[in-house]
Scaffold this active site. Structure first.
Site, PDB file in Angstrom:
ATOM      1  N   ARG A  94      12.362 -12.396  46.283  1.00  0.00           N
ATOM      2  CA  ARG A  94      10.975 -12.702  47.104  1.00  0.00           C
ATOM      3  C   ARG A  94       9.891 -12.357  46.050  1.00  0.00           C
ATOM      4  O   ARG A  94       9.952 -11.165  45.283  1.00  0.00           O
ATOM      5  CB  ARG A  94      11.060 -11.801  48.360  1.00  0.00           C
ATOM      6  CG  ARG A  94      12.088 -12.082  49.340  1.00  0.00           C
ATOM      7  CD  ARG A  94      11.945 -11.306  50.551  1.00  0.00           C
ATOM      8  NE  ARG A  94      12.589  -9.956  50.397  1.00  0.00           N
ATOM      9  CZ  ARG A  94      12.037  -8.969  50.254  1.00  0.00           C
ATOM     10  NH1 ARG A  94      10.542  -8.884  50.202  1.00  0.00           N
ATOM     11  NH2 ARG A  94      12.589  -7.442  49.911  1.00  0.00           N
ATOM     12  N   TYR A 244      14.397 -19.933  46.266  1.00  0.00           N
ATOM     13  CA  TYR A 244      15.060 -18.706  46.164  1.00  0.00           C
ATOM     14  C   TYR A 244      14.994 -17.996  47.489  1.00  0.00           C
ATOM     15  O   TYR A 244      14.059 -17.752  48.029  1.00  0.00           O
ATOM     16  CB  TYR A 244      15.084 -17.631  45.030  1.00  0.00           C
ATOM     17  CG  TYR A 244      16.106 -16.760  44.852  1.00  0.00           C
ATOM     18  CD1 TYR A 244      17.173 -17.283  44.108  1.00  0.00           C
ATOM     19  CD2 TYR A 244      15.971 -15.427  45.123  1.00  0.00           C
ATOM     20  CE1 TYR A 244      18.376 -16.421  43.984  1.00  0.00           C
ATOM     21  CE2 TYR A 244      17.276 -14.675  45.003  1.00  0.00           C
ATOM     22  CZ  TYR A 244      18.201 -15.145  44.423  1.00  0.00           C
ATOM     23  OH  TYR A 244      19.269 -14.293  44.142  1.00  0.00           O
ATOM     24  N   LYS A 253      13.505 -13.841  56.414  1.00  0.00           N
ATOM     25  CA  LYS A 253      12.454 -13.194  56.423  1.00  0.00           C
ATOM     26  C   LYS A 253      11.092 -13.831  57.170  1.00  0.00           C
ATOM     27  O   LYS A 253      10.505 -13.200  57.945  1.00  0.00           O
ATOM     28  CB  LYS A 253      11.971 -12.694  55.133  1.00  0.00           C
ATOM     29  CG  LYS A 253      13.321 -11.984  54.184  1.00  0.00           C
ATOM     30  CD  LYS A 253      13.998 -10.760  54.877  1.00  0.00           C
ATOM     31  CE  LYS A 253      14.733 -10.160  54.012  1.00  0.00           C
ATOM     32  NZ  LYS A 253      15.452  -8.816  54.655  1.00  0.00           N
ATOM     33  N   HIS A 273      14.038  -5.258  61.038  1.00  0.00           N
ATOM     34  CA  HIS A 273      14.841  -5.397  59.715  1.00  0.00           C
ATOM     35  C   HIS A 273      15.860  -4.413  59.855  1.00  0.00           C
ATOM     36  O   HIS A 273      15.989  -3.465  59.385  1.00  0.00           O
ATOM     37  CB  HIS A 273      14.136  -5.180  58.526  1.00  0.00           C
ATOM     38  CG  HIS A 273      14.508  -5.458  57.180  1.00  0.00           C
ATOM     39  ND1 HIS A 273      14.071  -4.812  56.037  1.00  0.00           N
ATOM     40  CD2 HIS A 273      15.568  -6.302  56.609  1.00  0.00           C
ATOM     41  CE1 HIS A 273      14.817  -5.277  55.089  1.00  0.00           C
ATOM     42  NE2 HIS A 273      15.781  -6.033  55.521  1.00  0.00           N
ATOM     43  N   SER A 295      15.295  -2.969  51.536  1.00  0.00           N
ATOM     44  CA  SER A 295      16.188  -3.677  51.060  1.00  0.00           C
ATOM     45  C   SER A 295      17.073  -2.912  50.027  1.00  0.00           C
ATOM     46  O   SER A 295      16.553  -2.166  49.238  1.00  0.00           O
ATOM     47  CB  SER A 295      15.406  -4.708  50.064  1.00  0.00           C
ATOM     48  OG  SER A 295      14.579  -5.399  51.066  1.00  0.00           O
ATOM     49  N   CYS A 297      19.482  -0.515  50.262  1.00  0.00           N
ATOM     50  CA  CYS A 297      20.001   0.881  50.416  1.00  0.00           C
ATOM     51  C   CYS A 297      21.134   0.574  51.100  1.00  0.00           C
ATOM     52  O   CYS A 297      21.789   1.621  51.660  1.00  0.00           O
ATOM     53  CB  CYS A 297      18.866   1.300  51.431  1.00  0.00           C
ATOM     54  SG  CYS A 297      17.427   2.061  50.870  1.00  0.00           S
ATOM     55  N   ASP A 320      21.310  -7.527  58.655  1.00  0.00           N
ATOM     56  CA  ASP A 320      19.972  -7.651  57.971  1.00  0.00           C
ATOM     57  C   ASP A 320      18.867  -7.625  59.068  1.00  0.00           C
ATOM     58  O   ASP A 320      17.716  -7.191  59.016  1.00  0.00           O
ATOM     59  CB  ASP A 320      19.726  -8.846  57.215  1.00  0.00           C
ATOM     60  CG  ASP A 320      18.522  -8.636  56.344  1.00  0.00           C
ATOM     61  OD1 ASP A 320      18.389  -7.751  55.732  1.00  0.00           O
ATOM     62  OD2 ASP A 320      17.728  -9.803  55.971  1.00  0.00           O
ATOM     63  N   ARG A 413      22.939 -12.890  44.657  1.00  0.00           N
ATOM     64  CA  ARG A 413      23.604 -12.924  46.035  1.00  0.00           C
ATOM     65  C   ARG A 413      24.615 -13.722  46.357  1.00  0.00           C
ATOM     66  O   ARG A 413      25.263 -14.626  45.456  1.00  0.00           O
ATOM     67  CB  ARG A 413      22.318 -13.505  46.998  1.00  0.00           C
ATOM     68  CG  ARG A 413      21.228 -12.927  46.649  1.00  0.00           C
ATOM     69  CD  ARG A 413      20.921 -11.586  47.504  1.00  0.00           C
ATOM     70  NE  ARG A 413      19.731 -11.078  47.588  1.00  0.00           N
ATOM     71  CZ  ARG A 413      19.153 -10.121  48.659  1.00  0.00           C
ATOM     72  NH1 ARG A 413      19.566 -10.449  49.649  1.00  0.00           N
ATOM     73  NH2 ARG A 413      17.997  -9.546  48.107  1.00  0.00           N
TER      74      ARG A 413
HETATM   75  C1  OXD Z   1      15.948  -7.943  51.487  1.00  0.00           C
HETATM   76  C2  OXD Z   1      16.985  -9.016  51.881  1.00  0.00           C
HETATM   77  O1  OXD Z   1      15.117  -8.356  50.589  1.00  0.00           O
HETATM   78  O2  OXD Z   1      17.666  -8.789  52.879  1.00  0.00           O
HETATM   79  O3  OXD Z   1      15.612  -7.198  52.388  1.00  0.00           O
HETATM   80  O4  OXD Z   1      17.035 -10.020  51.369  1.00  0.00           O
HETATM   81 MN    MN Z   2      16.842  -7.452  54.329  1.00  0.00          MN
END
Ligand code: OXD
Ligand code: MN
Length: 635
Positions: A94, A244, A253, A273, A295, A297, A320, A413
C-alpha cells in the site's frame, strides 16, 4: 442503459487481452445507475473492450489462463488451482503517501495539525487539485485494454449489514483477486437492479497500449503516477497506477474501511480494522470478540488460532475488517464484509498458523512469495525445502537459504477463499452478524505495555483505542521498527476527521444497551525482556490463555476476584492467567508490570501527539481520560 454504452458493449461486448471472447448475447444489461457509471468510465478511460464480470468459475479460469499467457501469473503444479504472481518491485505494498481523501474542507478529512506539522491521520486533497490529478491520469488510460466491470458485495448478498460496489478495472489479476475477496458477479448485479446504492470504484494500472516502456515482470503499473483517491461525500474511489493489494482490490481498505467508516458515521454504525473470532470454553459457552491490531501484528494468526488450552475452541469469522452495528436489543453485532483472506505469507507456517496453511492449499493466488523447483511456494518462516528442491526468490532469481536477501518479499501475500478455512465459524455469513462481547486493541510494544488489561468503561476504552501505538509494518512503505501512533489500528484507513471518529465511538455508548456493551481490552504479545531482547510471551496458540481471562471478564462485575485495578486499567491478579503447561515458563511479573516512569513518559508523548495531531478536534471526554491517566500515573 445509455446508447453510448450499448454501443461500446455492442462493439466490444467481449473479453479482450487474449482472454476467450464472449458472445454479445451474454453481455448482461446493466441497471441504469451502473450503466451511467460505466459509461462515464468508458468515456474517460477509453478501453478497447468492456467485460461485465459474471463471477462464474469458468470465467475465472479463463481470466487466469489469459494472465498465464501474458506471463503475469504461473500455475503452481504442486497444488490444486494455485497461482504465483511476481510484481514489478516498485509495486509491492500500500502506498500511504499517495493515498488521499478528497473533501470540500480540509478539516472534514483530518484535524488540522498544530504548527504546520503534517497530519499523520490521513491526507487531504482539495477538489480542484484532485480534478487536476484525475485529468493528468485517467483520460485514455485503458487504451488497448479491456475494462472489466465487477459488481461486488461487501458482506453476504442480501444481508442488512452488507453494502455494494461496482469496480471498473483494466487488471484481470484484480478481477481474479476480487473474486476471492468479495462476493462478485451476477447475483450482485441482480441486487443492484433493485436500485440499491453502490460505491463507484474506478481503477487503472495506468499503462495503456501500446506500451511506451517495457513492463517489469510482465506486471503493468505506473509507480510514478500512483494515486489512491477517495471521495466520501459521493461514495467514489479512484485508484491509479498500482495493481497491488489494498491499492487495487478496492473493496478492501478503500471501500470497507475508508469509505465505509464515513458511511458508518452517517448511518450510526462502525467500520473497523478488526478481526472477528468466536471462542468456546470447555463447557460449550461461546463468545465472539473483535480485535484491532495494526498491520502485521498477527491478526490472521489470532483469527485462526489453535488454542493451546485443552477443551477451548476458536473459530474464525474474519481476519481483517469488521462492520458492527447495534441491533434492536442494544447488542453489538458484527459481520466480516470480506469473502477471503489477503494474508501476509512470511511467518505463516504449521507452527504459527496451521489453519491458514490448510486454507491456502488450493484455489489461492500467491504474490511475491518464493517458488520451489517442485512447483510449490516458500517464504521465510517455513522449514527449509527437502534436499534436491531448489528455490527461486520473489524477483525470479535462484536463491539459497542463508543468502543475505529475502526469498519472499516481507509483504508477500496469499489470497484465499475464507470458506476454505477449516475453522471458519458456522455463523460467518450470518445475515444479522455475530454478537460481540469484547473488543480488543493491541500493538507491537516491546516495552512497558502489559500482556493484557481491561479498560474501566466504554469511554476509557475509546481512549485506550485512541492511544494505540505499534512498531511499523512492511504492509506499507514505512521502513524500520519505528514506534508509530496507530489509533484503533485505523491510522492509514480513516475516512474522515479522527476527532469526529472518536466522538462517533463515544456516541455508541448511547446506542448500546448498558448491560450489553462489549468490554474493551488491550493486549500486547510483543513485550521484550530488556536485558536479552527476547519476547517474554510465547504468543500464537498460547494467546488462548489471555483470551480465557478476557472470556471470564465478560459478563462479570468490574470488581472481580480475577482482576485488580491499576493506573491504566484492570489487570489480571496473580494466577488469573493460566500458565500451566507453558514450556520454559514465563515471567508473569514482568509481563504484567506497569512501570510508573514508562507510563508517565507514555502519557507525556500521548498529550504531545493529541495536541499536535488532533488539537481542537479532540473530544472533551478523551481529553478528560488523558488527564485522569496523567493523575493516576503521577500518584
Ligand atoms: C493491512 C492489510 O495492511 O491487511 O492492514 O493488508
Ligand atoms: Mn489489515
Amino acid at each position: 442503459m445509455s446508447c453510448m454504452l450499448l454501443g461500446v458493449l455492442r462493439r466490444h461486448g467481449s473479453v479482450g487481452a487474449g482472454v476467450g471472447l464472449r458472445s454479445l448475447a451474454s453481455v448482461p444489461s446493466l441497471p441504469p445507475s451502473v450503466a451511467d457509471f460505466v459509461k462515464g468510465a468508458v468515456d474517460e478511460c477509453k478501453p478497447s473492450n468492456v467485460h461485465v464480470v459474471t463471477g462464474t468459475a469458468e470465467e475465472t479460469a479463463t481470466i487466469l489462463a489469459g494472465l498465464e499467457r501474458e506471463g503475469m501469473v504461473k500455475r503452481l503444479p504442486k497444488y490444486e488451482n494455485c497461482w504465483l504472481a511476481r510484481t514489478d518491485p516498485k509495486d509491492v505494498a500500500r502506498v500511504e503517501s499517495k493515498t488521499v481523501i478528497v473533501t470540500k474542507n480540509h478539516r472534514d478529512t483530518v484535524p488540522i495539525p498544530a504548527g504546520g506539522a503534517k497530519s499523520q491521520l490521513g491526507s487531504w486533497m482539495s477538489e480542484s487539485d484532485w480534478q487536476r490529478a484525475r485529468e493528468e491520469r485517467f483520460p485514455g488510460c485503458m487504451t488497448g485494454r479491456t475494462m472489466y466491470v465487477i459488481p461486488f458485495s461487501m458482506g453476504p448478498v442480501g444481508s442488512t449489514l452488507s453494502k455494494y460496489g461496482v469496480q471498473v478495472t483494466d487488471s484481470p489479476y484484480v478481477v481474479a483477486s476480487m473474486g476471492v475477496m468479495t462476493r462478485m458477479g451476477t447475483p450482485v448485479l441482480n441486487k443492484l437492479a433493485e436500485g440499491v446504492e453502490f460505491v463507484r470504484c474506478q481503477h487503472s494500472l495506468g499503462r495503456p497500449l501500446p506500451l511506451t516502456a517495457p513492463l517489469v515482470n510482465s506486471w503493468p503499473c505506473n509507480p510514478d503516477k500512483v494515486l489512491i483517491s477517495h471521495l466520501p461525500d459521493t461514495r467514489q474511489i479512484l485508484s491509479f497506477g498500482s495493481g497491488y493489494g489494498g491499492n487495487s482490490l478496492l473493496g478492501k481498505k478503500c471501500f470497507a474501511l475508508r469509505i465505509a467508516s464515513r458511511i458508518a458515521k452517517d448511518e450510526g454504525w462502525l467500520a473497523e480494522h478488526m478481526l472477528i473470532l468466536g471462542i468456546t470454553n470447555p463447557a460449550g459457552v461461546k463468545r465472539y470478540v473483535a480485535a484491532a491490531f495494526p498491520s502485521a501484528c498477527g491478526k490472521t494468526n489470532l483469527a485462526m488460532m489453535k488454542p493451546s488450552l485443552p477443551g477451548w475452541k476458536v473459530e474464525c469469522v474474519g481476519d481483517d475488517i469488521a462492520w458492527m452495528k447495534f441491533d434492536s436489543h442494544g447488542k453489538l453485532r458484527a459481520i466480516n464484509p470480506e469473502n477471503g483472506f489477503f494474508g501476509v505469507a512470511p511467518g505463516t507456517s504449521d507452527k504459527t498458523n496451521p489453519y491458514a496453511m490448510a486454507t491456502i492449499a488450493k484455489n489461492t493466488v500467491f504474490t511475491n512469495v518464493g517458488e520451489t523447483s517442485d512447483g510449490g511456494v516458500w517464504w521465510e518462516g517455513l522449514d527449509a525445502p527437502p534436499a534436491g528442491v531448489t528455490l527461486t526468490d520473489w524477483h525470479g532469481k535462484a536463491w539459497k537459504p542463508g543468502t543475505s536477501t529475502l526469498c519472499a518479499h516481507p509483504n508477500s501475500r496469499f489470497c484465499a477463499p475464507a470458506g476454505q478455512c477449516p475453522i471458519i465459524d458456522p455463523l460467518w455469513e450470518s445475515e444479522e452478524g455475530v454478537p460481540i462481547d469484547a473488543i480488543i486493541f493491541g500493538g507491537r510494544r516491546p516495552e512497558g505495555v502489559p500482556l493484557v488489561y481491561e479498560s474501566f468503561n466504554w469511554q476509557h476504552g475509546v481512549f485506550v483505542g485512541a492511544a494505540m501505538r505499534s512498531e511499523a509494518t512492511a504492509a506499507a512503505e514505512h521502513k524500520g521498527k519505528v514506534l508509530m501512533n496507530d489509533p484503533f489500528a485505523m491510522r492509514p484507513f480513516f475516512g474522515y476527521n479522527f476527532g469526529d471518529y472518536l466522538a462517533h465511538w463515544l456516541s455508541m455508548q448511547r446506542r448500546g444497551a448498558a448491560t450489553q456493551l462489549p468490554r474493551i481490552f488491550h493486549v500486547n504479545w510483543f513485550r521484550k525482556d530488556p536485558s536479552s531482547g527476547a519476547f517474554l510471551w510465547p504468543g500464537f496458540g498460547e494467546n488462548a490463555r489471555v483470551l480465557e481471562w478476557i472470556f471470564r471478564r465478560c459478563g462479570r462485575q468490574a470488581e472481580d476476584e480475577a482482576a485488580r485495578r491499576s493506573a491504566i486499567g484492570w489487570l489480571p491478579v496473580d494466577g488469573a492467567i493460566d500458565t500451566k503447561g507453558l514450556s520454559g515458563g514465563v515471567d508473569m511479573g514482568a509481563l504484567l508490570d506497569v512501570p510508573k516512569t514508562f507510563w508517565q513518559q507514555e502519557a507525556r508523548e500521548l498529550r504531545a501527539y493529541f495536541s499536535q495531531q488532533v488539537g481542537a478536534d479532540l473530544p472533551a471526554q478523551v481529553e478528560a481520560e488523558l488527564r485522569a491517566l496523567e493523575d493516576r500515573v503521577h500518584n
